[in-house]
Design a protein around this motif. Structure first.
Motif, PDB file in Angstrom:
ATOM      1  N   ARG A 238       0.839  -1.202   0.000  1.00 17.73           N
ATOM      2  CA  ARG A 238       0.000   0.000   0.000  1.00 17.73           C
ATOM      3  C   ARG A 238       0.871   1.248   0.000  1.00 17.73           C
ATOM      4  O   ARG A 238       1.893   1.302   0.660  1.00 17.73           O
ATOM      5  CB  ARG A 238      -0.926   0.005   1.220  1.00 17.73           C
ATOM      6  N   LYS A 239       0.433   2.256  -0.742  1.00 18.26           N
ATOM      7  CA  LYS A 239       1.194   3.506  -0.803  1.00 18.26           C
ATOM      8  C   LYS A 239       0.722   4.445   0.302  1.00 18.26           C
ATOM      9  O   LYS A 239      -0.449   4.485   0.642  1.00 18.26           O
ATOM     10  CB  LYS A 239       1.000   4.185  -2.169  1.00 18.26           C
ATOM     11  N   GLY A 240       1.679   5.182   0.847  1.00 20.99           N
ATOM     12  CA  GLY A 240       1.344   6.132   1.906  1.00 20.99           C
ATOM     13  C   GLY A 240       2.172   7.391   1.762  1.00 20.99           C
ATOM     14  O   GLY A 240       3.043   7.497   0.893  1.00 20.99           O
ATOM     15  N   GLN A 241       1.893   8.349   2.629  1.00 23.72           N
ATOM     16  CA  GLN A 241       2.641   9.603   2.595  1.00 23.72           C
ATOM     17  C   GLN A 241       2.737  10.149   4.017  1.00 23.72           C
ATOM     18  O   GLN A 241       1.947   9.777   4.893  1.00 23.72           O
ATOM     19  CB  GLN A 241       1.982  10.634   1.668  1.00 23.72           C
ATOM     20  N   ARG A 242       3.726  11.027   4.219  1.00 26.56           N
ATOM     21  CA  ARG A 242       3.947  11.592   5.553  1.00 26.56           C
ATOM     22  C   ARG A 242       4.459  13.014   5.384  1.00 26.56           C
ATOM     23  O   ARG A 242       5.295  13.275   4.520  1.00 26.56           O
ATOM     24  CB  ARG A 242       4.994  10.741   6.292  1.00 26.56           C
ATOM     25  N   LEU A 243       3.957  13.913   6.195  1.00 26.88           N
ATOM     26  CA  LEU A 243       4.416  15.306   6.150  1.00 26.88           C
ATOM     27  C   LEU A 243       4.685  15.757   7.579  1.00 26.88           C
ATOM     28  O   LEU A 243       3.890  15.487   8.476  1.00 26.88           O
ATOM     29  CB  LEU A 243       3.351  16.206   5.531  1.00 26.88           C
ATOM     30  N   GLU A 244       5.811  16.436   7.774  1.00 24.71           N
ATOM     31  CA  GLU A 244       6.101  16.976   9.107  1.00 24.71           C
ATOM     32  C   GLU A 244       6.069  18.494   9.060  1.00 24.71           C
ATOM     33  O   GLU A 244       6.635  19.129   8.172  1.00 24.71           O
ATOM     34  CB  GLU A 244       7.472  16.488   9.596  1.00 24.71           C
ATOM     35  N   VAL A 245       5.369  19.063  10.032  1.00 22.42           N
ATOM     36  CA  VAL A 245       5.266  20.520  10.186  1.00 22.42           C
ATOM     37  C   VAL A 245       5.924  20.881  11.511  1.00 22.42           C
ATOM     38  O   VAL A 245       5.750  20.173  12.502  1.00 22.42           O
ATOM     39  CB  VAL A 245       3.781  20.955  10.192  1.00 22.42           C
ATOM     40  N   LYS A 246       6.701  21.960  11.523  1.00 22.45           N
ATOM     41  CA  LYS A 246       7.286  22.442  12.781  1.00 22.45           C
ATOM     42  C   LYS A 246       6.407  23.575  13.313  1.00 22.45           C
ATOM     43  O   LYS A 246       6.107  24.534  12.608  1.00 22.45           O
ATOM     44  CB  LYS A 246       8.707  22.965  12.548  1.00 22.45           C
ATOM     45  N   LEU A 247       5.987  23.435  14.576  1.00 22.40           N
ATOM     46  CA  LEU A 247       5.162  24.441  15.240  1.00 22.40           C
ATOM     47  C   LEU A 247       6.001  25.228  16.239  1.00 22.40           C
ATOM     48  O   LEU A 247       7.043  24.759  16.689  1.00 22.40           O
ATOM     49  CB  LEU A 247       4.008  23.763  15.989  1.00 22.40           C
ATOM     50  N   PHE A 248       5.519  26.420  16.630  1.00 19.01           N
ATOM     51  CA  PHE A 248       6.158  27.151  17.722  1.00 19.01           C
ATOM     52  C   PHE A 248       5.107  27.994  18.441  1.00 19.01           C
ATOM     53  O   PHE A 248       4.022  28.248  17.926  1.00 19.01           O
ATOM     54  CB  PHE A 248       7.301  28.030  17.214  1.00 19.01           C
ATOM     55  N   ASP A 249       5.415  28.389  19.677  1.00 17.40           N
ATOM     56  CA  ASP A 249       4.606  29.375  20.390  1.00 17.40           C
ATOM     57  C   ASP A 249       5.548  30.176  21.279  1.00 17.40           C
ATOM     58  O   ASP A 249       6.763  30.145  21.078  1.00 17.40           O
ATOM     59  CB  ASP A 249       3.442  28.714  21.157  1.00 17.40           C
ATOM     60  N   ASP A 250       5.013  30.892  22.263  1.00 18.50           N
ATOM     61  CA  ASP A 250       5.888  31.738  23.066  1.00 18.50           C
ATOM     62  C   ASP A 250       6.653  30.951  24.128  1.00 18.50           C
ATOM     63  O   ASP A 250       7.434  31.528  24.882  1.00 18.50           O
ATOM     64  CB  ASP A 250       5.086  32.876  23.726  1.00 18.50           C
ATOM     65  N   SER A 251       6.434  29.617  24.178  1.00 15.85           N
ATOM     66  CA  SER A 251       7.148  28.815  25.172  1.00 15.85           C
ATOM     67  C   SER A 251       8.152  27.841  24.557  1.00 15.85           C
ATOM     68  O   SER A 251       9.117  27.442  25.194  1.00 15.85           O
ATOM     69  CB  SER A 251       6.148  28.036  26.038  1.00 15.85           C
ATOM     70  N   VAL A 252       7.927  27.440  23.303  1.00  8.59           N
ATOM     71  CA  VAL A 252       8.804  26.467  22.627  1.00  8.59           C
ATOM     72  C   VAL A 252       9.049  26.946  21.205  1.00  8.59           C
ATOM     73  O   VAL A 252       8.116  27.347  20.503  1.00  8.59           O
ATOM     74  CB  VAL A 252       8.141  25.056  22.624  1.00  8.59           C
TER      75      VAL A 252
END
Length: 461
Positions: free
Chosen positions: A185-199
């Motif tokens: 089976r074919k699949g996909q993956r995406l990574e997003v980097k998040l931030f806020d005022d603490s990290v």
């Protein structure tokens, strides 16, 4: 078509015949197939979506049918579209079965769409669309009920496996990675980097094609997300926590809430101050481990093709180095906690969301230069050269620099200007600069001519 022709989600009941519901799509999950128990050798196809028609009410819709019908229907609308669902079956939710994998909704029911008797179409009535569009920016959960990224990091493995809400800004959107599972089976993956005022950086992973498509439309550093029911787990490979969008999650882009507005303003100020770029320098990568060689044009080309940050070495001339301007343009003061630019005489940080505003104020003073790098293939403008890298490169501290005469500063400038240097850089996308590419200098020294000759000939081959 007049709004009164539609039945409100809050009023739906299984006794209704031929109901017609209008709503804005706030969530959608991929098409899946299952072996059909009634027709051996055949598959049944399904996908789900969630529609909202008022600030407080939304409902899940499941569509079932053959592959052609379901794939065609799924591709006919996206998250953010207004749709009309005609003649669905209204059934009571079963939280022990399929509904436990769907977003949590305030409705007691769900809608079933079948090819034989139901229809889903895009809404073309402008009055209805204008009424529904603002609902897209209202979170699916209480907008004050969320974890900050700092809370997640602080709680660590205690949160492993839990499902929570997050409010965070988008820092970086990676490239989707395609893969094939062992069973083909074919699949996909995406990574997003998040931030806020603490990290300053926190990973969010998407496996669902619908979620990936939504993420790819976002503008990094200018978008805030409220993610309802995101899964938190401990990633032993990274040695840290990671968030994952799943079939229960609903992502609200730029939510219309006070908390989101504060975070959006924080991100905007952070971007303007250059503190996000400052943060880009603090990667745990030793300069010695950087080995890839690039010309300036190769750096630019790779940055345009690859939205993730990367590292390299370039043998370039420093073609702009403004050391002989006023010291206040060469040396800047920044808050230790949030990296905001402040003036020397300030007693507190001006950033309203600085994590240490109520504590004692402390600031760092350092070189803060923008330099141009040029070789035979072009120029990379406005690369950051900051302390402590700048101190090492220039061979002097900020205190020593301020005591230099104008002539001595000019002499220091010409020691590097138009001289071939070996420069270790980090390159990443940036909406702040015209070229869309930003460079941070991690190490810089005058290059050995023999080394330059050897590497330049290798690059030209």
């Amino acid at each position: 078509m007049a709004a009164q022709c539609y039945i409100a989600i809050s009023e739906l009941h299984p006794n209704f015949s031929h109901p017609k519901v209008a709503g804005i799509v706030i969530g959608k999950i991929d098409v899946k197939s299952f072996p059909d128990r009634k027709n051996i050798g055949m598959d049944r196809f399904t996908f789900g979506f969630t529609i909202k028609d008022s600030p407080d009410f939304f409902i899940n819709v499941a569509a079932w049918g053959n592959g052609g019908y379901i794939n065609g229907l799924a591709s006919s609308f996206s998250i953010g579209d207004c749709v009309i669902v005609e003649n669905p079956l209204i059934s009571t939710k079963d939280l022990e079965k399929g509904d436990k994998f769907c977003p949590t909704t305030p409705s007691h029911y769900r809608l079933l769409v079948m090819e034989a008797h139901s229809q889903v179409t895009l809404c073309s009535d402008m009055d209805t669309i204008e009424r529904l569009l603002p609902l897209l920016h209202l979170p699916a959960k209480d907008p004050r009920d969320f974890y900050s990224l700092g809370d997640i990091v602080a709680n660590g493995q205690q949160l492993d496996g839990s499902v929570i809400n997050i409010l965070a800004a988008v820092k970086l959107i990676g490239e989707p990675k395609q893969f094939t599972t062992r069973d083909g089976r074919k699949g996909q993956r995406l990574e997003v980097k998040l931030f806020d005022d603490s990290v300053s950086s926190f990973p969010l992973v998407c496996w669902d094609r619908e979620a990936i498509q939504l993420m790819q439309t976002l503008i990094p550093r200018e978008t805030v997300l409220f993610i309802a029911d995101v899964k938190i787990s401990f990633d032993s490979f990274r040695g840290g926590m990671v968030a994952t969008v799943n079939s229960k999650s609903i992502v609200t882009v730029n939510p219309d809430t006070r908390e989101a507005s504060m975070l959006f303003n924080y991100a905007k100020e952070l971007l303007a101050s250059g503190a996000l770029d400052e943060d880009e320098m603090s990667d745990d990568l030793s300069v010695d481990s950087i080995t890839d060689m690039y010309t300036v044009s190769q750096l630019k080309q790779k940055a345009q093709e690859n939205p993730e940050a990367f590292f390299g070495i370039t043998y370039s001339f420093i073609s702009k180095l403004d050391l002989d301007t006023s010291a206040s343009k060469v040396i800047r003061t920044r808050c230790c906690r949030c990296k905001f630019l402040v003036t020397e005489d300030m007693q507190s940080c001006t950033n309203l969301l600085c994590p240490g505003r109520d504590q004692g104020f402390s600031a760092t003073v350092g070189f803060d230069l923008l330099v141009d790098l040029t070789d035979h293939t072009g120029t990379l403008h406005a690369c950051s050269l900051r302390s402590p890298v700048a101190d090492k490169t220039l061979g002097c501290t900020t205190e020593e620099f301020t005591s230099l005469t104008d002539d001595e500063r000019t002499a220091m400038k010409w020691k590097f200007l138009l001289e071939r240097c070996k420069i270790h850089v980090k390159i990443f996308p940036s909406t702040k600069v015209k070229s869309g590419v930003k460079g941070v200098i991690l190490a810089c020294s005058l290059a050995d001519p023999g080394e330059v000759k050897q590497h330049m000939s290798a690059l030209l081959q």
